[in-house]
Write a protein that holds these residues in place. Structure first.
Motif, PDB file in Angstrom:
ATOM      1  N   GLU A 211       0.826  -1.210   0.000  1.00 16.82           N
ATOM      2  CA  GLU A 211       0.000   0.000   0.000  1.00 16.82           C
ATOM      3  C   GLU A 211       0.860   1.260   0.000  1.00 16.82           C
ATOM      4  O   GLU A 211       0.523   2.261  -0.643  1.00 16.82           O
ATOM      5  N   ALA A 212       1.990   1.222   0.704  1.00 16.00           N
ATOM      6  CA  ALA A 212       2.890   2.380   0.706  1.00 16.00           C
ATOM      7  C   ALA A 212       3.475   2.613  -0.680  1.00 16.00           C
ATOM      8  O   ALA A 212       3.651   3.765  -1.111  1.00 16.00           O
ATOM      9  N   ALA A 213       3.787   1.538  -1.395  1.00  9.38           N
ATOM     10  CA  ALA A 213       4.303   1.675  -2.762  1.00  9.38           C
ATOM     11  C   ALA A 213       3.262   2.332  -3.661  1.00  9.38           C
ATOM     12  O   ALA A 213       3.599   3.197  -4.496  1.00  9.38           O
ATOM     13  N   LYS A 214       2.000   1.946  -3.484  1.00 10.06           N
ATOM     14  CA  LYS A 214       0.935   2.595  -4.253  1.00 10.06           C
ATOM     15  C   LYS A 214       0.876   4.088  -3.944  1.00 10.06           C
ATOM     16  O   LYS A 214       0.720   4.933  -4.847  1.00 10.06           O
ATOM     17  N   ALA A 215       0.976   4.421  -2.646  1.00 11.42           N
ATOM     18  CA  ALA A 215       0.921   5.831  -2.257  1.00 11.42           C
ATOM     19  C   ALA A 215       2.059   6.623  -2.895  1.00 11.42           C
ATOM     20  O   ALA A 215       1.862   7.754  -3.366  1.00 11.42           O
ATOM     21  N   LEU A 216       3.253   6.041  -2.919  1.00 13.09           N
ATOM     22  CA  LEU A 216       4.393   6.736  -3.517  1.00 13.09           C
ATOM     23  C   LEU A 216       4.222   6.908  -5.021  1.00 13.09           C
ATOM     24  O   LEU A 216       4.746   7.872  -5.613  1.00 13.09           O
ATOM     25  N   ARG A 217       3.497   5.999  -5.640  1.00 15.56           N
ATOM     26  CA  ARG A 217       3.244   6.116  -7.081  1.00 15.56           C
ATOM     27  C   ARG A 217       2.048   7.004  -7.380  1.00 15.56           C
ATOM     28  O   ARG A 217       1.691   7.211  -8.550  1.00 15.56           O
ATOM     29  N   ASP A 280      14.421   9.548  -1.545  1.00 14.50           N
ATOM     30  CA  ASP A 280      15.609  10.000  -0.806  1.00 14.50           C
ATOM     31  C   ASP A 280      16.119   8.942   0.166  1.00 14.50           C
ATOM     32  O   ASP A 280      17.067   9.193   0.910  1.00 14.50           O
ATOM     33  N   GLY A 281      15.484   7.757   0.199  1.00  8.46           N
ATOM     34  CA  GLY A 281      15.952   6.665   1.041  1.00  8.46           C
ATOM     35  C   GLY A 281      15.120   6.389   2.268  1.00  8.46           C
ATOM     36  O   GLY A 281      15.275   5.336   2.899  1.00  8.46           O
ATOM     37  N   TYR A 282      14.237   7.304   2.661  1.00 15.87           N
ATOM     38  CA  TYR A 282      13.421   7.120   3.863  1.00 15.87           C
ATOM     39  C   TYR A 282      12.512   5.913   3.698  1.00 15.87           C
ATOM     40  O   TYR A 282      11.969   5.657   2.617  1.00 15.87           O
ATOM     41  N   LEU A 343      19.020   4.705   3.062  1.00 16.42           N
ATOM     42  CA  LEU A 343      18.252   5.001   4.272  1.00 16.42           C
ATOM     43  C   LEU A 343      19.136   5.682   5.315  1.00 16.42           C
ATOM     44  O   LEU A 343      18.763   6.722   5.889  1.00 16.42           O
ATOM     45  N   ALA A 344      20.298   5.102   5.588  1.00 17.59           N
ATOM     46  CA  ALA A 344      21.189   5.687   6.591  1.00 17.59           C
ATOM     47  C   ALA A 344      21.670   7.072   6.153  1.00 17.59           C
ATOM     48  O   ALA A 344      21.787   7.994   6.978  1.00 17.59           O
ATOM     49  N   ASP A 345      21.931   7.248   4.854  1.00 16.16           N
ATOM     50  CA  ASP A 345      22.361   8.559   4.349  1.00 16.16           C
ATOM     51  C   ASP A 345      21.243   9.584   4.491  1.00 16.16           C
ATOM     52  O   ASP A 345      21.497  10.765   4.779  1.00 16.16           O
ATOM     53  N   CYS A 346      19.999   9.147   4.268  1.00 12.66           N
ATOM     54  CA  CYS A 346      18.859  10.055   4.442  1.00 12.66           C
ATOM     55  C   CYS A 346      18.808  10.579   5.873  1.00 12.66           C
ATOM     56  O   CYS A 346      18.642  11.786   6.099  1.00 12.66           O
ATOM     57  N   TRP A 347      18.967   9.671   6.831  1.00 16.02           N
ATOM     58  CA  TRP A 347      18.993  10.095   8.224  1.00 16.02           C
ATOM     59  C   TRP A 347      20.178  11.013   8.492  1.00 16.02           C
ATOM     60  O   TRP A 347      20.030  12.059   9.141  1.00 16.02           O
ATOM     61  N   TYR A 348      21.345  10.643   8.000  1.00 17.57           N
ATOM     62  CA  TYR A 348      22.546  11.447   8.244  1.00 17.57           C
ATOM     63  C   TYR A 348      22.390  12.849   7.650  1.00 17.57           C
ATOM     64  O   TYR A 348      22.846  13.842   8.249  1.00 17.57           O
ATOM     65  N   ASP A 349      21.759  12.961   6.498  1.00 18.90           N
ATOM     66  CA  ASP A 349      21.603  14.265   5.838  1.00 18.90           C
ATOM     67  C   ASP A 349      20.656  15.192   6.586  1.00 18.90           C
ATOM     68  O   ASP A 349      20.695  16.414   6.378  1.00 18.90           O
TER      69      ASP A 349
END
Length: 801
Positions: A211-217, A280-282, A343-349
């Protein structure tokens, strides 16, 4: 400890030392400060002045101790803080107290940065035991409180290195059936439940990612199901499958069939999980699928109001799964590894010093995953490439303050010295703190880690290695308050193992491995039934219900198998000068880079049923190094004592020649040039032992427990009346029963009335009754009153007569 006196009977000189004689006062022991006495003059109707200097702690020299004293009226603010939506209690008031810190005793000098401030810093000149006192004076009465500081020297400069789980084999009468049950029964059942989209209890599996993939699309989509952290057991199960694929099936057809099913399952799941990852990786499907109403309360990522949404908790499990998958595929499939980096880079940024933002998650988990990931990225891509993830972990820990004991945000991380709050969150945080102490050589984090470890092991630790009495929400209770209808959540046992492994790496001391062996063999292994079809979420020592298939909060269902399938992690560590053997399991494991060569290690043993252990070393090249073999200490906690004492070695030989090893920190050390085929043989003594608890543990006064090697024992109403008293003069006789519970060592004894007693290993308890689909609940009492719990049917602590 706290003392109180009325103002008119004490001088300033007496206030700085021992409190003098007091006038007639009313003494009250407040519920929030064990050992702290408070009082007001008998003719006063005012709220009494109270003081809490702080918990006992350890400081690693030349470090400092953070003093967070409190003097005031009513409850301390960190205990009285209301939950969101609750009204704050009105705080009683009184004259503003003045405080002064002093050294009551100790071998050296203590320097206080500001002796007149409740919040200050103390430093210590030499190692030893110190008692510090904080005295508060409000002009009407004086109250003082003390605590103990153990100042100690630091650990060795060189720490140990964790051994990652890679391809390995297990050939063990004890462990082989346990791992097989996980692989052929439990993990497939978890897969089935996670793939279902019709669960009423414990929902929220792959359907949330779809369902999250649908939302992102930008497509129509459904709502998020289950808890906001339901992604966790999906990621845990991915990791469990990957770890199971690294275990040699040994030709077992059922295990081979299970492994053949795991590969297509991963191929089905991985694209669906990754489709829910933001550009962005989240990655957190509850955020992606939040409703318009939820968006008002949770407008963006990493908001103070979103701390309870477990953004970091589920991210940590995803990173752990990605490392296991990358290892299992030998680096050939980088899909999850690359996604974990994004994912980790998204958090770090976004999270960090200005211009980035400060933040912490209400449930820890990402912090220690980031440290492991930093080291893993360094291994894959070269030293230094993972440093940003280590820095992010420390920053997340550094941000914790201004909150509640429940999630360990009541004080800055490096100023926490007592284990409090939710036990899983706690040990996940303490593991990360130990990681930072290890990786950054941060002495404040090390002092806090040692103190928290001591707080757990010597004041709040169950004989089974479980933690969390449940007197606070799924968490720790007061010191020495260890009721037997305990909580001991399975996930907290996983965290306790991680924490003790990190401390073992820092100190190279076998005590920490003694402790995680106890937790592994009892509190954690006992969470699963023998068939791998039912589990326990809480693990009370007084067990009163069967295990169950599923739970409305199935956070443990993947955590249990992933931790048990990491056996090589717990079996070995390596140091600059050689190899450390921490567990005894019939197995074949290869440890890389021991003195510059890979070493295949073959253990042959029937431990814990038998103390004979054979270890064959096959180094890739002949090398000189030390092999350190843990010699178990069966009572590593000060809370318990056992008789007879069973310790040391019965024998030790290398290639048939008897050797007398050097003993260092609980390890037998053998240093020599090792060649392929060299064989170490040892015999560990095993006897049935009686165990007694510290008298301060009220629940166990007049009771005795039984132990054989690392195994704690239960008696069950299936075999006898468990309310009877065990005759203290009765001999205890180990007896192997191949016909019982897939083969167990029982302990025979005699009750006071002369009838026979039969004790079984704690991990095998409640395996002769049918499990249930969901946890059994007692019927409500009259008019909806609180129901009476089911009576215990399997107990650890037996009445003694």
């Amino acid at each position: 400890m706290c003392e109180h006196s009325s103002k008119k009977d004490i001088t300033r000189r007496e206030m700085l030392g021992t409190v003098g004689k007091a006038a007639a006062v009313t003494m009250i022991i407040p519920p929030f400060a064990q050992g702290c006495l408070q009082a007001a003059p008998a003719d006063s109707g005012s709220t009494p002045l109270s003081a809490i200097a702080g918990p006992d702690r350890i400081v690693v020299l030349p470090g400092k101790s953070y003093l967070n004293g409190w003097a005031g009226y009513g409850r301390p603010p960190w205990l009285g803080r209301a939950r969101p939506g609750e009204e704050e209690e009105e705080t009683p008031t009184g004259p503003e107290p003045q405080v002064v810190w002093s050294r009551e005793s100790g071998p050296g000098t203590v320097t206080f940065a500001d002796p007149h401030s409740m919040v200050t810093i103390a430093t210590f000149s030499v190692p030893g035991t110190y008692v510090l006192r904080m005295t508060a004076d409000n002009g009407e009465s004086i109250v003082s409180s003390t605590f103990t500081v153990q100042a100690e020297t630091g650990p060795p400069e060189e720490s140990l290195t964790q051994v990652l789980t890679r391809d390995y084999a297990v050939d063990s009468k004890f462990w082989s059936p346990r791992l097989k049950a996980l692989m052929v029964s439990w993990i497939p059942f978890c897969i089935e439940m996670i793939e279902r989209d019709d669960l009423d209890v414990g929902p929220g599996g792959l359907d949330n990612f779809d369902e999250a993939a649908k939302a992102l699309r930008g497509e129509p989509h459904g709502r998020h199901k289950g808890y906001n952290f339901s992604n966790a057991w999906v990621h845990q199960t991915v990791e469990s499958m990957c770890l199971a694929l690294m275990l040699d099936a040994g030709g077992d057809r059922e295990i081979l069939a299970a492994q053949r099913s795991f590969r297509p399952t991963l191929e089905n799941w991985i694209p669906r999980i990754l489709a829910a990852q933001h550009p962005d990786g989240y990655l957190q499907t509850n955020f992606t699928l939040r409703t318009e109403e939820e968006r008002e309360r949770w407008p963006d990522r990493w908001t103070p109001g979103g701390r309870s949404r477990h953004e970091g908790y589920v991210a940590g499990y995803f990173i752990e799964a990605a490392m296991a998958h990358h290892t299992m595929t030998r680096g050939q499939d980088t899909r999850l590894y690359d996604a974990a980096k994004r994912l980790a880079d998204c958090w770090y940024d976004h999270i960090g010093p200005p211009p980035r933002q400060a933040w912490f998650d209400g449930h820890q988990g990402l912090e220690f995953a980031l440290v492991r990931f930093a080291n893993y990225v360094d291994e894959v891509e070269g030293p230094g490439n993972g440093m940003r993830y280590l820095d992010l972990s420390k920053f997340l820990l550094d941000c914790r303050e201004g909150g509640r004991e429940y999630d360990q945000s009541h004080l800055p991380s490096q100023q926490q010295y007592e284990a409090v709050g939710h036990a899983v969150r706690a040990v996940y945080q303490y593991t990360a703190m130990a990681d930072i102490a290890l990786e950054k050589r941060d002495i404040d984090y090390l002092s806090a880690s040692r103190s928290l470890w001591d707080s757990i092991v010597n004041r709040k630790y169950y004989l089974t290695g479980g933690i969390g009495s449940g007197e606070t929400s799924e968490g720790f209770g007061p010191e020495f308050s260890l009721r037997n209808n305990s909580y001991c959540e399975s996930c907290s046992s996983c965290g306790q193992i991680y924490f003790n492994l990190r401390m073992n790496q820092i100190y190279g001391d076998a005590t920490y491995a003694d402790l995680y062996e106890t937790t592994l063999y009892n509190a954690l292994l006992g969470a699963m039934d023998l068939e791998g079809r039912h589990y326990y979420y809480p693990n009370p020592l007084d067990a009163n219900i069967p295990r169950f298939q599923w739970h409305n909060c199935p956070c443990c269902v993947g955590n249990i198998p992933r931790t048990l399938l990491m056996l090589p992690n717990w079996m070995y560590t390596r140091g600059k000068d050689g190899l450390y053997v921490n567990l005894f399991v019939g197995s074949t494991v290869t440890v890389d880079d021991v003195a510059g060569t890979d070493v295949e290690i073959i253990q042959e043993t029937d431990y814990p049923w038998d103390g004979a252990v054979s270890i064959t070393l096959n180094p890739g090249q002949s090398r000189s190094f030390s092999v350190r073999i843990r010699i178990p200490n069966r009572m590593p906690s000060k809370l318990y004592r056992a008789e007879p004492q069973v310790e040391g070695l019965s024998s030790l030989s290398v290639n048939g020649a008897s050797v007398r090893p050097v003993m260092e920190k609980g390890y037998a050390v053998i240093t020599r040039v090792w060649n392929a085929g060299d064989r170490i043989e040892l015999e560990l003594p095993l006897e049935a032992q009686r165990v007694w608890a510290d008298e301060r543990i009220e629940a166990n006064r007049g009771r005795v427990a039984l132990q054989y090697g690392p195994l704690v024992y239960n008696i069950e109403d299936h075999d006898q009346d468990i309310l009877q008293a065990l005759d203290r003069r009765s001999p205890l006789t180990p007896e192997w029963r191949p016909d019982l519970l897939e083969g167990v060592m029982t302990i025979r004894g005699r009750f006071v009335d002369g009838t026979s007693m039969l004790a079984l290993p704690n991990y095998a308890r409640f395996n002769r009754v049918e499990g249930t689909p969901l946890p059994m609940r007692p019927e409500p009492g009259p008019e909806g009153s609180r129901p009476e719990p089911f009576p215990p049917r399997s107990i650890v602590w037996i009445r003694e007569g």
